[in-house]
Every structure is written in structure tokens, then in C-alpha cells.
Scaffold this motif. Structure first.
Motif, PDB file in Angstrom:
ATOM      1  N   PRO A  17      95.167 113.009 100.870  1.00  0.00           N
ATOM      2  CA  PRO A  17      95.166 111.606 100.446  1.00  0.00           C
ATOM      3  C   PRO A  17      94.752 111.450  98.984  1.00  0.00           C
ATOM      4  O   PRO A  17      95.294 110.602  98.263  1.00  0.00           O
ATOM      5  N   ALA A  18      93.786 112.256  98.541  1.00  0.00           N
ATOM      6  CA  ALA A  18      93.356 112.210  97.142  1.00  0.00           C
ATOM      7  C   ALA A  18      94.497 112.627  96.220  1.00  0.00           C
ATOM      8  O   ALA A  18      94.723 111.999  95.167  1.00  0.00           O
ATOM      9  N   VAL A  19      95.227 113.665  96.592  1.00  0.00           N
ATOM     10  CA  VAL A  19      96.375 114.117  95.796  1.00  0.00           C
ATOM     11  C   VAL A  19      97.417 113.008  95.687  1.00  0.00           C
ATOM     12  O   VAL A  19      97.964 112.741  94.606  1.00  0.00           O
ATOM     13  N   LEU A  20      97.712 112.350  96.800  1.00  0.00           N
ATOM     14  CA  LEU A  20      98.703 111.273  96.796  1.00  0.00           C
ATOM     15  C   LEU A  20      98.265 110.111  95.905  1.00  0.00           C
ATOM     16  O   LEU A  20      99.072 109.564  95.141  1.00  0.00           O
ATOM     17  N   ALA A  21      97.004 109.741  95.991  1.00  0.00           N
ATOM     18  CA  ALA A  21      96.488 108.642  95.174  1.00  0.00           C
ATOM     19  C   ALA A  21      96.606 108.954  93.690  1.00  0.00           C
ATOM     20  O   ALA A  21      97.037 108.108  92.886  1.00  0.00           O
ATOM     21  N   ILE A  22      96.252 110.180  93.308  1.00  0.00           N
ATOM     22  CA  ILE A  22      96.355 110.580  91.900  1.00  0.00           C
ATOM     23  C   ILE A  22      97.817 110.637  91.466  1.00  0.00           C
ATOM     24  O   ILE A  22      98.182 110.181  90.374  1.00  0.00           O
ATOM     25  N   MET A  23      98.653 111.204  92.321  1.00  0.00           N
ATOM     26  CA  MET A  23     100.071 111.340  91.986  1.00  0.00           C
ATOM     27  C   MET A  23     100.717 109.980  91.695  1.00  0.00           C
ATOM     28  O   MET A  23     101.485 109.831  90.746  1.00  0.00           O
TER      29      MET A  23
ATOM     30  N   LEU B 145      92.597 120.030  92.483  1.00  0.00           N
ATOM     31  CA  LEU B 145      92.991 118.670  92.824  1.00  0.00           C
ATOM     32  C   LEU B 145      93.829 118.058  91.703  1.00  0.00           C
ATOM     33  O   LEU B 145      94.899 117.468  91.953  1.00  0.00           O
ATOM     34  N   THR B 146      93.358 118.202  90.477  1.00  0.00           N
ATOM     35  CA  THR B 146      94.053 117.615  89.331  1.00  0.00           C
ATOM     36  C   THR B 146      95.429 118.241  89.132  1.00  0.00           C
ATOM     37  O   THR B 146      96.436 117.530  88.989  1.00  0.00           O
ATOM     38  N   TYR B 147      95.490 119.568  89.134  1.00  0.00           N
ATOM     39  CA  TYR B 147      96.763 120.249  88.887  1.00  0.00           C
ATOM     40  C   TYR B 147      97.746 120.062  90.036  1.00  0.00           C
ATOM     41  O   TYR B 147      98.966 119.961  89.805  1.00  0.00           O
TER      42      TYR B 147
ATOM     43  N   LEU C  20      85.374 109.282  96.489  1.00  0.00           N
ATOM     44  CA  LEU C  20      85.064 108.220  97.455  1.00  0.00           C
ATOM     45  C   LEU C  20      85.851 108.368  98.750  1.00  0.00           C
ATOM     46  O   LEU C  20      85.476 107.795  99.773  1.00  0.00           O
ATOM     47  N   ILE C  21      86.965 109.130  98.707  1.00  0.00           N
ATOM     48  CA  ILE C  21      87.752 109.326  99.930  1.00  0.00           C
ATOM     49  C   ILE C  21      87.792 110.806 100.317  1.00  0.00           C
ATOM     50  O   ILE C  21      88.732 111.263 100.968  1.00  0.00           O
ATOM     51  N   GLY C  22      86.788 111.548  99.886  1.00  0.00           N
ATOM     52  CA  GLY C  22      86.672 112.946 100.306  1.00  0.00           C
ATOM     53  C   GLY C  22      87.524 113.912  99.532  1.00  0.00           C
ATOM     54  O   GLY C  22      87.867 114.979 100.047  1.00  0.00           O
ATOM     55  N   GLY C  23      87.849 113.557  98.269  1.00  0.00           N
ATOM     56  CA  GLY C  23      88.690 114.438  97.467  1.00  0.00           C
ATOM     57  C   GLY C  23      87.971 115.674  96.976  1.00  0.00           C
ATOM     58  O   GLY C  23      88.596 116.665  96.609  1.00  0.00           O
ATOM     59  N   GLY C  24      86.648 115.639  96.957  1.00  0.00           N
ATOM     60  CA  GLY C  24      85.877 116.779  96.480  1.00  0.00           C
ATOM     61  C   GLY C  24      85.841 116.842  94.966  1.00  0.00           C
ATOM     62  O   GLY C  24      86.029 115.844  94.281  1.00  0.00           O
TER      63      GLY C  24
ATOM     64  N   ILE D 123      96.878 107.281 105.431  1.00  0.00           N
ATOM     65  CA  ILE D 123      96.836 108.700 105.825  1.00  0.00           C
ATOM     66  C   ILE D 123      95.422 109.262 105.909  1.00  0.00           C
ATOM     67  O   ILE D 123      95.238 110.478 106.018  1.00  0.00           O
ATOM     68  N   GLY D 124      94.408 108.399 105.833  1.00  0.00           N
ATOM     69  CA  GLY D 124      93.041 108.864 106.031  1.00  0.00           C
ATOM     70  C   GLY D 124      92.371 109.338 104.752  1.00  0.00           C
ATOM     71  O   GLY D 124      92.724 108.906 103.659  1.00  0.00           O
ATOM     72  N   ILE D 125      91.399 110.231 104.916  1.00  0.00           N
ATOM     73  CA  ILE D 125      90.631 110.720 103.784  1.00  0.00           C
ATOM     74  C   ILE D 125      90.754 112.241 103.692  1.00  0.00           C
ATOM     75  O   ILE D 125      91.192 112.884 104.641  1.00  0.00           O
ATOM     76  N   GLY D 126      90.375 112.788 102.549  1.00  0.00           N
ATOM     77  CA  GLY D 126      90.441 114.230 102.372  1.00  0.00           C
ATOM     78  C   GLY D 126      91.245 114.617 101.150  1.00  0.00           C
ATOM     79  O   GLY D 126      91.562 113.779 100.289  1.00  0.00           O
TER      80      GLY D 126
END
Length: 204
Positions: free
Chosen positions: A75-81, A17-19, A150-154, A69-72
Motif C-alpha cells: 500500500p505504501a508503494v502504491l501511495a508513493i507511485m 520503498l523509494t526505489y 503512518l500506514i506501515g511502510g517502514g 488495500i490495507g496497510i504495509g
């Protein structure tokens, strides 16, 4: 104490996820900054957008992504980016634009093209600033990856939040310690890459 297999899987998910988010941020940033070398208006627009995103709290950015764009994972990648754009943009911009003007003029004087100047003059001299931004962005991405649970990023976030919810110190530390280890690894790995890329004559 969670099983070792679960912890390893969560750590791997956290790294991916981070990379992924960091790489996406860099791939978006670098071409835009290269283009902004030849357009002051574009450079201003890019910096304003990055500063605007950075001004929004991390939790708000994560929450804003959900209705779009929902959860998963994605979306987690986009938020971090979005959160890592400012340090990569700002430091790359500063590094490329603050190269000694006499070097640029001398390079033009011997017939180097703009691309050759960018490759052989601007980039090598900008590496310290660029990698300082990347290292900060990497550590920022690592920490925000926890929040995207919190949004299913794992990743390691669910372990940490579960520990906080149950006041389970062991579980909290089980999630937090790998996050700290990843942060140290990110800083070390990018420092090594910077060292390898920087020409010998520019090393201190």
C-alpha cells in the motif's frame, strides 16, 4: 540515539520503498506516453488523471489507500507511485512532443520507421526533460516515503515520527539526516545516468 544496526536497516527499507515506488511509476508512465504519441485522446486522459492525483494532498492519498488495500509495504508503494506520476508523465510528454518537427520530418524523409524515430531522435532529445521529471519524482518519492510510515511502510519515517512524538531532537535528526542524504544521492545518481545516456553531440 538508536543503534547503528537499526538505523542501517531503516535506511535500507527506506531506499527499497523509494526505489520500488519510483520504478513502478516509471514502468507505468513510459509505455503510456509512448502510446499517447499516436493518440491525442489518450494523451489528454493520461494528463488529466495525473493532474487529478497530484491535486490531492499527499496525506489524503496515503489515507485513501488504507480502506482499499490495507496497510504495509505494498500500500505504501502504491501511495508513493500515485504521487510521482505527474512529474514523470508531464516531463516525458513535454520532452517527446517538443522535439524539433524538422528533425522528425527529415527522419521520415530518409525512411526511418516510427520506432526508429522514437529511439534515435525523440528519446535522445527528450532526455533532459525526462530526467528532470524523474529526479523531481525521486525526491518526491523519498519525502512521501516518510509519510507512509503512518500506514506501515517502514523505513526512516517511524524514527522521525517517534522523535516528533517524544520531542527527541536527536532521534528526529537521526531519521532526517539519512533522508536528506538519500535525496542528494538520488539527484546525483540520476544526473550521472542522464549524462551517460545522452549522446555526445547533444551534451552542452
Amino acid at each position: 540515539m538508536i543503534l547503528t544496526a537499526e538505523l542501517l536497516q531503516a535506511t535500507l527499507e527506506h531506499l527499497v520503498l523509494t526505489y520500488t515506488a519510483l520504478t513502478a511509476g516509471i514502468l507505468v508512465t513510459i509505455p503510456l506516453i509512448f502510446l499517447s504519441l499516436y493518440s491525442a485522446r489518450l494523451a489528454s486522459m493520461i494528463m488529466r488523471f495525473a493532474s487529478l492525483v497530484q491535486a490531492v494532498p499527499s496525506f489524503a492519498v496515503v489515507a485513501f489507500i488504507v480502506p482499499l488495500i490495507g496497510i504495509g509495504f505494498m500500500p505504501a508503494v502504491l501511495a508513493i507511485m500515485l504521487r510521482v506520476l505527474l512529474p514523470t508523465i508531464k516531463n516525458t510528454y513535454i520532452g517527446l512532443f517538443n522535439v524539433d518537427s524538422t528533425l522528425i520530418e527529415a527522419s521520415k524523409g530518409i525512411g526511418l520507421t516510427d520506432f526508429q524515430i522514437l529511439k534515435h531522435i525523440r528519446l535522445p532529445n527528450a532526455y533532459p526533460a525526462i530526467f528532470a521529471g524523474i529526479k523531481f519524482a525521486a525526491i518526491l518519492a523519498n519525502s512521501i516515503a516518510v509519510l507512509t510510515a503512518l500506514i506501515g511502510g517502514g523505513g526512516l519515517g517511524p524514527i522521525i515520527f517517534e522523535g516528533l512524538t517524544n520531542f527527541n531532537t536527536v532521534k528526529i535528526l537521526t531519521g532526517v539526516l539519512p533522508v536528506i542524504g538519500i535525496a542528494l544521492f538520488l539527484d546525483f545518481s540520476f544526473s550521472r545516468i542522464e549524462q551517460r545516456l545522452t549522446p555526445e553531440y547533444l551534451r552542452k
